[in-house]
Design a protein around this motif. Sequence first.
Motif, PDB file in Angstrom:
ATOM      1  N   TYR A 117       0.854  -1.176   0.000  1.00  0.00           N
ATOM      2  CA  TYR A 117       0.000   0.000   0.000  1.00  0.00           C
ATOM      3  C   TYR A 117       0.899   1.238   0.000  1.00  0.00           C
ATOM      4  N   PHE A 118       0.311   2.413  -0.108  1.00  0.00           N
ATOM      5  CA  PHE A 118       1.033   3.661   0.145  1.00  0.00           C
ATOM      6  C   PHE A 118       0.057   4.677   0.709  1.00  0.00           C
ATOM      7  N   VAL A 119       0.603   5.597   1.538  1.00  0.00           N
ATOM      8  CA  VAL A 119      -0.229   6.529   2.290  1.00  0.00           C
ATOM      9  C   VAL A 119       0.283   7.950   2.091  1.00  0.00           C
ATOM     10  N   TYR A 120      -0.636   8.868   1.796  1.00  0.00           N
ATOM     11  CA  TYR A 120      -0.330  10.292   1.778  1.00  0.00           C
ATOM     12  C   TYR A 120      -0.903  10.938   3.050  1.00  0.00           C
ATOM     13  N   ARG A 121      -0.158  11.907   3.590  1.00  0.00           N
ATOM     14  CA  ARG A 121      -0.622  12.657   4.750  1.00  0.00           C
ATOM     15  C   ARG A 121      -0.766  14.127   4.376  1.00  0.00           C
ATOM     16  N   PHE A 122      -1.909  14.702   4.718  1.00  0.00           N
ATOM     17  CA  PHE A 122      -2.181  16.108   4.443  1.00  0.00           C
ATOM     18  C   PHE A 122      -2.393  16.806   5.786  1.00  0.00           C
ATOM     19  N   PRO A 123      -1.414  17.600   6.256  1.00  0.00           N
ATOM     20  CA  PRO A 123      -1.516  18.268   7.563  1.00  0.00           C
ATOM     21  C   PRO A 123      -2.275  19.591   7.457  1.00  0.00           C
ATOM     22  N   PHE A 124      -3.583  19.508   7.280  1.00  0.00           N
ATOM     23  CA  PHE A 124      -4.380  20.712   7.084  1.00  0.00           C
ATOM     24  C   PHE A 124      -4.263  21.619   8.308  1.00  0.00           C
ATOM     25  N   PRO A 125      -4.433  22.939   8.129  1.00  0.00           N
ATOM     26  CA  PRO A 125      -4.274  23.872   9.249  1.00  0.00           C
ATOM     27  C   PRO A 125      -5.359  23.704  10.304  1.00  0.00           C
ATOM     28  N   ALA A 126      -5.081  24.274  11.475  1.00  0.00           N
ATOM     29  CA  ALA A 126      -5.949  24.081  12.639  1.00  0.00           C
ATOM     30  C   ALA A 126      -7.343  24.652  12.427  1.00  0.00           C
ATOM     31  N   ASP A 127      -7.498  25.633  11.534  1.00  0.00           N
ATOM     32  CA  ASP A 127      -8.815  26.243  11.329  1.00  0.00           C
ATOM     33  C   ASP A 127      -9.586  25.607  10.170  1.00  0.00           C
ATOM     34  N   THR A 128      -9.166  24.439   9.714  1.00  0.00           N
ATOM     35  CA  THR A 128      -9.825  23.764   8.597  1.00  0.00           C
ATOM     36  C   THR A 128     -11.225  23.293   8.999  1.00  0.00           C
ATOM     37  N   THR A 129     -12.206  23.526   8.136  1.00  0.00           N
ATOM     38  CA  THR A 129     -13.566  23.014   8.357  1.00  0.00           C
ATOM     39  C   THR A 129     -13.957  21.960   7.335  1.00  0.00           C
ATOM     40  N   THR A 130     -13.509  22.108   6.097  1.00  0.00           N
ATOM     41  CA  THR A 130     -13.778  21.102   5.068  1.00  0.00           C
ATOM     42  C   THR A 130     -12.487  20.841   4.293  1.00  0.00           C
ATOM     43  N   ALA A 131     -12.369  19.615   3.791  1.00  0.00           N
ATOM     44  CA  ALA A 131     -11.175  19.248   3.019  1.00  0.00           C
ATOM     45  C   ALA A 131     -11.518  18.109   2.073  1.00  0.00           C
ATOM     46  N   SER A 132     -10.785  18.033   0.975  1.00  0.00           N
ATOM     47  CA  SER A 132     -10.991  16.954   0.005  1.00  0.00           C
ATOM     48  C   SER A 132      -9.684  16.637  -0.694  1.00  0.00           C
ATOM     49  N   ALA A 133      -9.621  15.444  -1.252  1.00  0.00           N
ATOM     50  CA  ALA A 133      -8.461  15.017  -2.043  1.00  0.00           C
ATOM     51  C   ALA A 133      -8.961  14.428  -3.349  1.00  0.00           C
ATOM     52  N   THR A 134      -8.257  14.766  -4.435  1.00  0.00           N
ATOM     53  CA  THR A 134      -8.590  14.228  -5.754  1.00  0.00           C
ATOM     54  C   THR A 134      -7.419  13.397  -6.248  1.00  0.00           C
TER      55      THR A 134
END
Length: 621
Positions: free
Chosen positions: A528-545
Amino acid sequence: MIRAARTLQILVAGAVLAGAALSAPAAGAAPASDGPAATARARVAADELMSSYEPVKAWFPSSWWNSAVALQTVGDYMERTGDRRYLPQLDNTFEKDKGVFPAGYLSGDPLLGNFTSRAIDDSEWWGLTWIQAYDLTKNRKYLDMAVTIAEYVEGYWDPSTCGGGVWWNGERTYKNAVTNGLWIRLTAELHNRLPRDKHWLGRAKEGWNWFTASGMINSAGLVNDGLRDDCSSNGDTVWSYNQGLAIGAGLELWRATHDPKLLTTVRRLADAAIAPGGLVTGGVLTEYCDAPGRTCDDNGKQFKGIFMRYWMDLADTTHDHRYTAFVAQQAATVWGNDRDAADRLGERWSGAEPNVFDWRTQASALSALIAAVPSTPPTRSLSATTDPALPVVMPSTGAATHVKLTVDVQATGREPLQVAVRATAPSGWAVTPPRSTVLLRPHGNAVPVHSSVQLDVTIPAGTPDGRYPVSATATSGSQLSFSTRADILIANTADFDTGTAAETPWLWDADGSQSNGVQNRFADGHSYFVYRFPFPADTTTASATLTIDNEFVVQVSGDGQQWTTVATETQPFHDGENKLARTFDLSAHLGPDKAAYVRISDSFPDDGWGGRVYHVTATHD
C-alpha cells in the motif's frame, strides 16, 4: 520480473550515450583523500537504504535480484567502513529466504530453494551476495550456499550452442553478457576462497576465454548485451553493469592467476567506458536510459552501482590516477547534485530532472560513495541527519507555525568528541536553540554512537508557499564537520505528480509500493502507500482528488491507524481502462490535529495489478 505495461523505458538497440572528458569534482566537495567525510556520507546513505529493508520477508520490496544487489552493496559498505550494524539483516535474509517459494511471493518466478530459479542471472547475484557475507563474517554457511548456487548454474553451461556460455534462463533461449560476466566473477571468487580448488578456477578460465571470444565485446571495447541465435553479437545497448561485470570478472580471475594479459583486457574495457562514445556524459556515469526523454525501469536503476562496485575494485587494484579520479568525480557528483534533504539518492547522478528516488537508486548511488572511502577506513568520522527532513506545513491564516526537528549526530572512533551543532533558518524565521553542544564517546567503527539535538522552528505568518531550508552543521575540532538540513515545504494546497520529488514530502508511508517513473505509483498484492495532508488548525472542510486506475482500494483516516474504505474497484482492470480523477471528501475524517491520511492498496491482491495513482491534489477551507 517487470511488467511491460508499467515500464516507461524506451529502448533503441545499439544506441549509446556520447562520452566526455572527466571534469573536476564539484565545488565544495570533499577531496578523494578525505576519508572521514567519505565514510560519513556512505554511512548516511547506507542508513537511508536500510530504512527500506523489510524484515518479515527479509528483502527490499518488491524485487528479487535487486534485493540481492542491494544487500551486497550493504556488505560492501560494512567491509569498507568497518561498520557491522547490518550483519543481522544479512543473516535474516539468508535464513528466511533460502527455502522454496511460489511465484509472486518474492519473485515473479517460483524459487527452487537455495536462492535459485529459472532466472540464472538472479541466482548468480545471490551467490555473490553470500560470498560477500562470508568475507564479512567467515561463517562457512554463506560460502557453502554460494557453492550450491554455482553448482546449479553450472548445469546451464552449454558448449553445444555457440561453443559454450551459460544460458540466461531455464528455457535456454538467450546467452548474454550479464549471466556470463557473473559466472566468471562467481567462479573466480569461489576459487580465491576455497583452498586447493582447481575446479572453479578451470570454470572461470573457460568462461573468460569463451566470453572474450564471443563477440559481445565490440571493436570499441564496449560490451553489448548478448548473442543472436546465429551466435553473433546482437549489438544491443551497452549497459553499464555489463561493462562493470566484465571488468570485475577479469580482475578476480587475475587475482587467481596473475596473468598480465587479463589486466590488459580489463584496462581496455575500463578505458573504453570513460572514453568519448562510452558511458560518461559531462564527467558523469550515465546509463542509456538516463538520457532526456527516457526513464530507467527497476532493473536499469541499479546498473550504474554495479559498474561502480567493480570500478572500485579496479581503482584499488591498479592505483591508476585516472581510475581513482573517476571514483572521486562520481562520489562528488552524487553527493552534490543527486541528493535531497532526506539523503535520498536519485537515478540521474547529474541531478537532471525529472529524477527518480527509491531504494534501487539509493543502492546504486551508494556504491559510488562507498568507492570513495579509503580501503583502510579512517579512525574516526562524524555525520548528522535531520528528522523529519521533508516536513510539510499547511499554515493557518494569520498565525505563526512551529515545526519540531531532531538533529541526530553520529560518530565513530576511539576518542571522545565534543561536537558543536549550529542551526540556521531563513531570514525572519527563528530556530531554537541556534547553538548547542553534545559529547560523543565512540568505541570503534563497528557501531557508531549518536546523540540528538531538538530544534524548534518558528515560521512567520504569511510566509509564501515554497521550500525553505533549515540547516544544521555538526563540527568537532578543525577536521570533522558535517552539514544536514530539512527542506520545509509551505503549501496551502497539495498538487503533485506521483513518481517525482514533489510527491515525497506528502508520501507518509511508501510501504512496498513502487514507482516506475513520473505519474506512476502503484501498490500490488498486500502493499500500500499513504499520503498525509496536515491541514491547518482552522480547517472546516477538506478533500483530495486522485487520478487513479486499475484494481484500487482507497481508505481515509484521521490518525493513520483507523481506516475507512471510501472506494473499491470491483472489476479486474489491468491496463488503465478505468483511469479517472476521483474526489474524496475528507471533512468527516480529519484528526484532532486536522491531518488527513489517504491510503491506496490492491482490491485483487493475488493478480498483481493494484491501485495506480498518477496525480494528487488536496484542498481545504
